[in-house]
Design a protein around this motif. Structure first.
Motif, short mmCIF file in Angstrom:
data_model
loop_
_atom_site.label_atom_id
_atom_site.label_comp_id
_atom_site.label_asym_id
_atom_site.label_seq_id
_atom_site.Cartn_x
_atom_site.Cartn_y
_atom_site.Cartn_z
N LYS A 12 0.83 -1.21 0.00
CA LYS A 12 0.00 0.00 0.00
C LYS A 12 0.86 1.26 0.00
O LYS A 12 0.54 2.25 -0.65
CB LYS A 12 -0.92 -0.01 1.21
CG LYS A 12 -1.88 -1.19 1.24
CD LYS A 12 -2.73 -1.18 2.51
CE LYS A 12 -3.64 -2.39 2.57
NZ LYS A 12 -4.48 -2.41 3.77
N GLU A 13 1.99 1.21 0.73
CA GLU A 13 2.86 2.37 0.81
C GLU A 13 3.52 2.67 -0.54
O GLU A 13 3.60 3.82 -0.95
CB GLU A 13 3.94 2.13 1.87
CG GLU A 13 4.90 3.30 2.05
CD GLU A 13 4.22 4.56 2.52
OE1 GLU A 13 4.74 5.65 2.25
OE2 GLU A 13 3.14 4.45 3.15
N THR A 14 3.96 1.63 -1.25
CA THR A 14 4.58 1.85 -2.56
C THR A 14 3.57 2.43 -3.54
O THR A 14 3.93 3.27 -4.37
CB THR A 14 5.14 0.54 -3.12
OG1 THR A 14 4.10 -0.44 -3.23
CG2 THR A 14 6.24 -0.01 -2.25
N GLU A 15 2.30 2.03 -3.43
CA GLU A 15 1.29 2.55 -4.34
C GLU A 15 0.93 4.00 -3.99
O GLU A 15 0.66 4.81 -4.87
CB GLU A 15 0.07 1.65 -4.32
CG GLU A 15 0.37 0.28 -4.92
CD GLU A 15 -0.84 -0.61 -4.97
OE1 GLU A 15 -1.86 -0.28 -4.34
OE2 GLU A 15 -0.77 -1.66 -5.64
N ARG A 16 0.95 4.32 -2.69
CA ARG A 16 0.70 5.71 -2.31
C ARG A 16 1.82 6.62 -2.83
O ARG A 16 1.58 7.73 -3.30
CB ARG A 16 0.59 5.82 -0.78
CG ARG A 16 -0.78 5.42 -0.24
CD ARG A 16 -0.93 5.87 1.20
NE ARG A 16 -0.06 5.13 2.09
CZ ARG A 16 -0.42 4.05 2.77
NH1 ARG A 16 -1.66 3.58 2.63
NH2 ARG A 16 0.43 3.44 3.58
N LYS A 17 3.06 6.14 -2.71
CA LYS A 17 4.19 6.92 -3.22
C LYS A 17 4.10 7.09 -4.72
O LYS A 17 4.39 8.16 -5.26
CB LYS A 17 5.50 6.24 -2.85
CG LYS A 17 5.83 6.30 -1.37
CD LYS A 17 7.15 5.62 -1.07
CE LYS A 17 7.49 5.71 0.42
NZ LYS A 17 8.78 5.01 0.72
N CYS A 18 3.68 6.03 -5.42
CA CYS A 18 3.54 6.10 -6.88
C CYS A 18 2.50 7.14 -7.27
O CYS A 18 2.72 7.94 -8.16
CB CYS A 18 3.17 4.72 -7.42
SG CYS A 18 2.93 4.66 -9.21
N ARG A 19 1.37 7.14 -6.57
CA ARG A 19 0.33 8.12 -6.88
C ARG A 19 0.81 9.54 -6.59
O ARG A 19 0.52 10.48 -7.32
CB ARG A 19 -0.93 7.82 -6.06
CG ARG A 19 -1.66 6.57 -6.51
CD ARG A 19 -3.09 6.57 -6.00
NE ARG A 19 -3.14 6.81 -4.56
CZ ARG A 19 -3.03 5.87 -3.64
NH1 ARG A 19 -2.81 4.62 -4.03
NH2 ARG A 19 -3.11 6.16 -2.36
N GLY A 20 1.58 9.68 -5.48
CA GLY A 20 2.09 11.00 -5.15
C GLY A 20 3.03 11.55 -6.21
O GLY A 20 2.97 12.72 -6.56
N LEU A 21 3.89 10.67 -6.76
CA LEU A 21 4.82 11.11 -7.80
C LEU A 21 4.08 11.51 -9.06
O LEU A 21 4.42 12.50 -9.72
CB LEU A 21 5.81 9.98 -8.11
CG LEU A 21 6.84 9.67 -7.01
CD1 LEU A 21 7.66 8.44 -7.40
CD2 LEU A 21 7.76 10.87 -6.79
N VAL A 22 3.05 10.74 -9.42
CA VAL A 22 2.28 11.07 -10.62
C VAL A 22 1.54 12.38 -10.45
O VAL A 22 1.49 13.22 -11.34
CB VAL A 22 1.30 9.92 -10.95
CG1 VAL A 22 0.38 10.32 -12.10
CG2 VAL A 22 2.06 8.66 -11.31
N GLU A 23 0.96 12.60 -9.26
CA GLU A 23 0.24 13.83 -9.01
C GLU A 23 1.18 15.04 -9.06
O GLU A 23 0.85 16.09 -9.60
CB GLU A 23 -0.45 13.75 -7.65
CG GLU A 23 -1.61 12.76 -7.63
CD GLU A 23 -2.14 12.54 -6.23
OE1 GLU A 23 -1.54 13.12 -5.28
OE2 GLU A 23 -3.13 11.81 -6.08
N THR A 24 2.40 14.87 -8.51
CA THR A 24 3.38 15.96 -8.54
C THR A 24 3.80 16.28 -9.96
O THR A 24 3.92 17.43 -10.36
CB THR A 24 4.62 15.57 -7.71
OG1 THR A 24 4.22 15.29 -6.37
CG2 THR A 24 5.65 16.69 -7.72
#
Length: 310
Positions: free
Chosen positions: A196-208
């Motif tokens: 779940k943490e890796t997917e949250r980080k992935c979404r954060g990078l895409v949003e940025t």
């Protein structure tokens, strides 16, 4: 005459060696039929000690060896979150470890502390109402190699034909059998916090990244964005490091938690298990397996605990 006798002896030994190899392969499960079905799970709710691995599945052997060396009498378990046919090996994610307890029984605090001492985390998995499942003999190290090349293609064919949403993929090593299980419900509860943490980080990078592309500085993320994101696999937030003995699963998501890389990609439309004609609908732990005549194809090569290892 002596030359002919020597050649005959060499030929006899060669034939004997071939017969021995064939017998060994047969004992390992070469001739065993792969039966896939959907029904009640093979296990109840379980508490596991695990280590998270990100990288080629072929490099997980040391984790199996480590968990087995701590408590050899416990069953080994592996949970694979990504399809290695769709995801680069270095990005594949899995959790490997041992089953500490099952059902109403709680693992002892001493056992939990022992695994935590060696860097393992503790987490609980529920008992889903229905799963796609199969079994394969676990008699030799060759059994593992055969299982990865026969069972996974059969599971893929079954799931794809029925358009199911079945993920992640579990392997449980119990005595002389390997149990394969793909939950059809409560999938989010089988995703450990690291995933779940890796997917949250992935979404954060895409949003940025999307925010920087916007010339006005505004965040342009929307529901219609063309960027393909991995969906967080559930809402459960149970801590993997603070789970107390006997802690129950809380908060689960019935929604479709598939990510773009998950094993559920083999199901085209993600049909509900309620649409199935359940073949294994028997008492818990006693599913009926019905053979499926499906073409088998090479799938993946995760390394799993080998009886001959070390």
């Amino acid at each position: 005459m002596s030359d002919l006798l020597l050649l005959g002896l060499i030929g006899g030994l060669t034939l004997l060696l071939l017969l021995t190899l064939l017998a060994f392969a047969g004992y390992s499960g070469l001739l065993t039929g792969v039966a896939v079905s959907a029904g009640s799970p093979l296990i109840r709710n379980i508490t596991v000690a695990y280590k998270f691995h990100r990288g080629p599945y072929g490099n997980t052997g040391r984790l199996f060896t480590e968990s087995c060396s701590i408590s050899p009498e416990l069953r080994s378990i592996a949970v694979y979150y990504d399809n290695p046919n769709m995801v680069p090996p270095e990005k594949c994610r899995c959790a490997v470890g041992s089953i500490l307890s099952e059902g109403e029984a709680s693992p002892s605090p001493e056992l939990i502390q022992l695994y935590q001492k060696f860097g393992f985390k503790v987490f609980s998995f529920p008992a889903p109402s229905h799963v796609v499942m199969a079994t394969f003999p676990y008699t030799t190290s060759l059994s593992i190699w055969l299982a990865t090349r026969r069972v996974h293609p059969a599971l893929d064919a079954y799931i794809k034909e029925r358009k199911l949403c079945a993920h992640p993929r579990l392997e449980i090593y119990q005595q002389d059998q390997i149990h394969f299980m793909c939950p059809l419900a409560r999938q989010g509860d089988f995703y450990v916090p690291e995933v779940k943490e890796t997917e949250r980080k992935c979404r954060g990078l895409v949003e940025t990244s999307d925010a920087q592309v916007d010339g006005t500085g505004a965040d342009t993320m929307s529901d219609t964005s063309s960027v393909s994101l991995e969906v967080s696999p559930g809402s459960r937030e149970t801590s993997a490091t603070t789970l107390s003995p006997g802690a129950s699963s809380r908060g689960w998501d019935d929604g479709d938690n598939r990510s773009e890389h998950s094993y559920s990609e083999s199901g085209a439309s993600g049909s509900s298990f309620e649409e199935l004609d359940l073949e294994g609908e028997g008492p818990l732990g006693e599913p009926r397996l019905v053979p499926e005549a499906k073409p088998l194809a090479p799938f993946r090569e995760p390394t799993t605990p080998e009886k001959d290892e070390e």
